[in-house]
Design a protein around this motif. Structure first.
Motif, PDB file in Angstrom:
ATOM      1  N   PHE A 250       0.833  -1.207   0.000  1.00 20.76           N
ATOM      2  CA  PHE A 250       0.000   0.000   0.000  1.00 20.76           C
ATOM      3  C   PHE A 250       0.870   1.260   0.000  1.00 20.76           C
ATOM      4  CE2 PHE A 250      -2.439   3.438   1.872  1.00 20.76           C
ATOM      5  CZ  PHE A 250      -3.605   3.381   1.127  1.00 20.76           C
ATOM      6  N   VAL A 251       1.888   1.269   0.864  1.00 20.82           N
ATOM      7  CA  VAL A 251       2.797   2.429   0.940  1.00 20.82           C
ATOM      8  C   VAL A 251       3.446   2.683  -0.415  1.00 20.82           C
ATOM      9  CG1 VAL A 251       4.982   3.258   1.947  1.00 20.82           C
ATOM     10  CG2 VAL A 251       3.208   2.311   3.430  1.00 20.82           C
ATOM     11  N   SER A 252       3.788   1.599  -1.125  1.00 20.53           N
ATOM     12  CA  SER A 252       4.497   1.754  -2.406  1.00 20.53           C
ATOM     13  C   SER A 252       3.645   2.477  -3.452  1.00 20.53           C
ATOM     14  CB  SER A 252       4.944   0.384  -2.946  1.00 20.53           C
ATOM     15  OG  SER A 252       3.840  -0.333  -3.457  1.00 20.53           O
ATOM     16  N   GLN A 253       2.309   2.442  -3.256  1.00 20.85           N
ATOM     17  CA  GLN A 253       1.435   3.117  -4.232  1.00 20.85           C
ATOM     18  C   GLN A 253       0.643   4.273  -3.622  1.00 20.85           C
ATOM     19  OE1 GLN A 253      -0.848  -0.278  -5.676  1.00 20.85           O
ATOM     20  NE2 GLN A 253       1.116  -1.307  -5.860  1.00 20.85           N
ATOM     21  N   ARG A 288      11.165  -9.038   5.190  1.00 23.26           N
ATOM     22  CA  ARG A 288      10.596  -7.679   5.169  1.00 23.26           C
ATOM     23  C   ARG A 288      11.446  -6.753   4.302  1.00 23.26           C
ATOM     24  NH1 ARG A 288       7.508 -10.406   6.534  1.00 23.26           N
ATOM     25  NH2 ARG A 288       6.196 -10.480   8.360  1.00 23.26           N
ATOM     26  N   VAL A 289      12.751  -6.822   4.499  1.00 27.70           N
ATOM     27  CA  VAL A 289      13.650  -5.953   3.730  1.00 27.70           C
ATOM     28  C   VAL A 289      13.545  -6.278   2.241  1.00 27.70           C
ATOM     29  CG1 VAL A 289      16.083  -5.328   3.323  1.00 27.70           C
ATOM     30  CG2 VAL A 289      15.214  -5.516   5.672  1.00 27.70           C
ATOM     31  N   SER A 290      13.511  -7.577   1.901  1.00 29.35           N
ATOM     32  CA  SER A 290      13.404  -7.992   0.493  1.00 29.35           C
ATOM     33  C   SER A 290      12.113  -7.478  -0.134  1.00 29.35           C
ATOM     34  CB  SER A 290      13.425  -9.512   0.365  1.00 29.35           C
ATOM     35  OG  SER A 290      14.591 -10.015   0.945  1.00 29.35           O
ATOM     36  N   LYS A 291      11.020  -7.570   0.623  1.00 27.48           N
ATOM     37  CA  LYS A 291       9.721  -7.119   0.109  1.00 27.48           C
ATOM     38  C   LYS A 291       9.748  -5.611  -0.173  1.00 27.48           C
ATOM     39  CE  LYS A 291       5.450  -7.349  -1.066  1.00 27.48           C
ATOM     40  NZ  LYS A 291       5.088  -8.027  -2.325  1.00 27.48           N
ATOM     41  N   GLU A 294      11.784  -4.933  -3.195  1.00 26.96           N
ATOM     42  CA  GLU A 294      11.119  -5.398  -4.417  1.00 26.96           C
ATOM     43  C   GLU A 294      10.147  -4.338  -4.953  1.00 26.96           C
ATOM     44  OE1 GLU A 294       7.394  -8.300  -5.202  1.00 26.96           O
ATOM     45  OE2 GLU A 294       8.843  -9.059  -3.725  1.00 26.96           O
ATOM     46  N   VAL A 295       9.356  -3.730  -4.041  1.00 27.33           N
ATOM     47  CA  VAL A 295       8.328  -2.787  -4.517  1.00 27.33           C
ATOM     48  C   VAL A 295       8.771  -1.327  -4.441  1.00 27.33           C
ATOM     49  CG1 VAL A 295       6.369  -4.321  -4.100  1.00 27.33           C
ATOM     50  CG2 VAL A 295       7.126  -2.800  -2.263  1.00 27.33           C
ATOM     51  N   LEU A 327      22.857  -6.929   4.417  1.00 27.30           N
ATOM     52  CA  LEU A 327      21.466  -6.531   4.211  1.00 27.30           C
ATOM     53  C   LEU A 327      21.400  -5.158   3.534  1.00 27.30           C
ATOM     54  CD1 LEU A 327      18.998  -8.168   5.148  1.00 27.30           C
ATOM     55  CD2 LEU A 327      18.919  -6.760   7.201  1.00 27.30           C
ATOM     56  N   GLU A 328      20.426  -4.997   2.635  1.00 26.69           N
ATOM     57  CA  GLU A 328      20.321  -3.728   1.906  1.00 26.69           C
ATOM     58  C   GLU A 328      19.528  -2.711   2.729  1.00 26.69           C
ATOM     59  OE1 GLU A 328      19.375  -2.432  -2.593  1.00 26.69           O
ATOM     60  OE2 GLU A 328      19.189  -4.566  -2.185  1.00 26.69           O
TER      61      GLU A 328
END
Length: 444
Positions: A250-253, A288-291, A294-295, A327-328
């Motif tokens: 949701f935050v990503s959009q 969580r970090v990967s998700k 990703e977005v 970790l990124e």
């Protein structure tokens, strides 16, 4: 008007404390007091205390001294977390007249009838089990952003933490009231709201320990995104097990939520996470970090980490260091473990010597500098939106992009509290990013 009493406030600790101080301050103003700066002479000084760091305890005495120096007849009140945990200790500090616990602090004006000094601080503090009602609050500190409290207390039993003892059970504001407060903030021309609480991902638990969630954190985020007049919403610290994929997506959009997350890790070792009684293991954190990446590849991810927890061997620490190194993430907040009364961790074996704790802390702080630099470098050449803040720092005005890159440009008072599209150009010697405007600002 000459006889109006003056009140000043000092806040230690977290953003939540700042939002609560603002609410307490407004209650004094409603009672006819004039609020003045803590550096000025006042009739009443209110100190909102913190129990999280060792330092906050020591600072309290210095702040009381400072107040008494301004006005030796001033009435000094202590409220907040430390006041709930160790009221007698604060009451014994020279110059303190009143100590109020977790439920009493919001009714402080009821306790101040007579401003004469007391020989010994008067204590009004409840059993923490009585802290079962919710008081909403928000702070308007500088003109650019406000901290909006949505939740209080915590039901988690992390072995190092005194917050459940200081703030009680998890409870939340109603969705209706959060939206009302957000609207009030937006009407004051504040461009950014930071959501705050003790455990905001647990949002939705009602009063009186009602475990049923009226609304979820995800529903709160969706509803706030529709409040008119707010340019930016930022989620403050949220537990990895409570940050759900639906919220990240949701935050990503979102129209207003910015791509910035602050997610406490505390340790990169599963053994230590279990000793801490955290509610996740490191694989959840990685997911969580990967998700997020990703977005929102450009998102800023901040991490809390504790070093020197009892039982943390060199191997455990290196696990944490290597985990974070790979970790990124964008920056770290490093806390050196300090013993707290009435916590299980204070009784644990395997105490880490202080010099080892500080060495580990230094290593992680160094890693944080490296991570932040790498994150800033990845953003050079991109176009972002910046919100400028209100201070002239050596001829520059600073601001933060939506993804929390700190930028600067030559001082211009007309830029304060305005949003502009900018291009990030280079990292300056002080580590802050230089920028240029995409369109020259026009001031009406």
């Amino acid at each position: 008007m000459e006889n109006r009493k003056k009140v000043a406030f000092y806040t230690l600790g977290c953003k939540l404390n700042f939002s609560e101080t603002s609410t307490i301050a407004r209650s004094f103003q409603d009672e006819g007091f004039d609020r003045v700066d803590f550096e000025d002479e006042a009739d009443i000084y209110v100190i909102n205390t913190c129990s999280v760091t060792e330092n906050a305890d020591k600072q309290f005495k210095q702040i009381v001294k400072k107040a008494i120096k301004k006005n030796e007849k001033a009435f000094v009140a202590a409220v907040g977390c430390y006041a709930q945990l160790k009221p007698e200790e604060l009451a014994a500090v020279d110059g303190v007249d009143l100590v109020l616990g977790a439920t009493e602090k919001f009714k402080i004006t009821d306790y101040i009838n007579d401003l004469s000094k007391n020989d010994m601080g008067e204590v009004h503090s409840c059993e923490i089990s009585e802290a079962d009602f919710y008081v909403g609050s928000y702070s308007i500190g500088d003109r650019t952003r406000a901290f909006l409290k949505v939740q209080d207390g915590c039901d988690y039993k992390c072995t190092y933490c005194t917050i459940p003892l200081a703030r009680g059970i998890s409870r939340s504001d109603t969705l209706e009231n959060v939206l009302k407060n957000a609207k009030e903030i937006s009407e004051q021309n504040i461009k950014e709201i930071v959501l705050t609480g003790v455990n905001i991902g647990d949002y939705g638990k009602g009063e009186f320990g009602n475990k049923k969630h009226e609304h979820t954190f995800y529903e709160l985020v969706q509803a706030l995104d529709n409040v008119e007049g707010i340019e930016r919403l930022r989620i403050s610290s949220i537990e990895p097990n409570l940050l759900k994929n639906e919220t990240i997506e949701f935050v990503s959009q979102s129209r207003t939520f910015v791509p910035h997350f602050h997610i406490p890790l505390q340790s990169g070792s599963d053994d230590i996470l279990k000793l801490m009684r955290r509610r996740y293991l490191r694989n959840v954190y990685t997911e969580r970090v990967s998700k997020i990446r990703e977005v929102m590849p450009h998102a800023c991810i901040g991490v809390d980490v504790i070093v020197g927890f009892p039982g943390e061997t060199d191997e455990h620490f290196l696990e944490t260091y290597n985990f974070l190194n790979e970790l990124e993430i964008s920056y770290l907040h490093v806390f050196t473990y300090s013993e707290r009364d009435n916590t299980p961790a204070a009784e644990m074996d395997g105490v880490v010597p202080m010099n080892v704790r500080s060495k580990r802390s230094k290593m992680l702080r160094g890693l944080s500098v490296k991570k932040r630099r790498a994150f800033y470098e990845s953003q050079i050449g991109t176009t972002r939106t910046v919100l400028f803040e209100g201070e002239n720092k050596e001829g520059y005005i600073h601001g933060f992009t939506e993804n929390y890159v700190k930028v600067k440009t030559p001082w211009n008072p007309e830029l304060v509290n305005t949003l502009h599209e900018i291009k990030l150009t280079k990292i300056d010697e002080d580590g802050i990013v230089r920028m240029e405007f995409v369109n020259e600002p026009v001031f009406v």
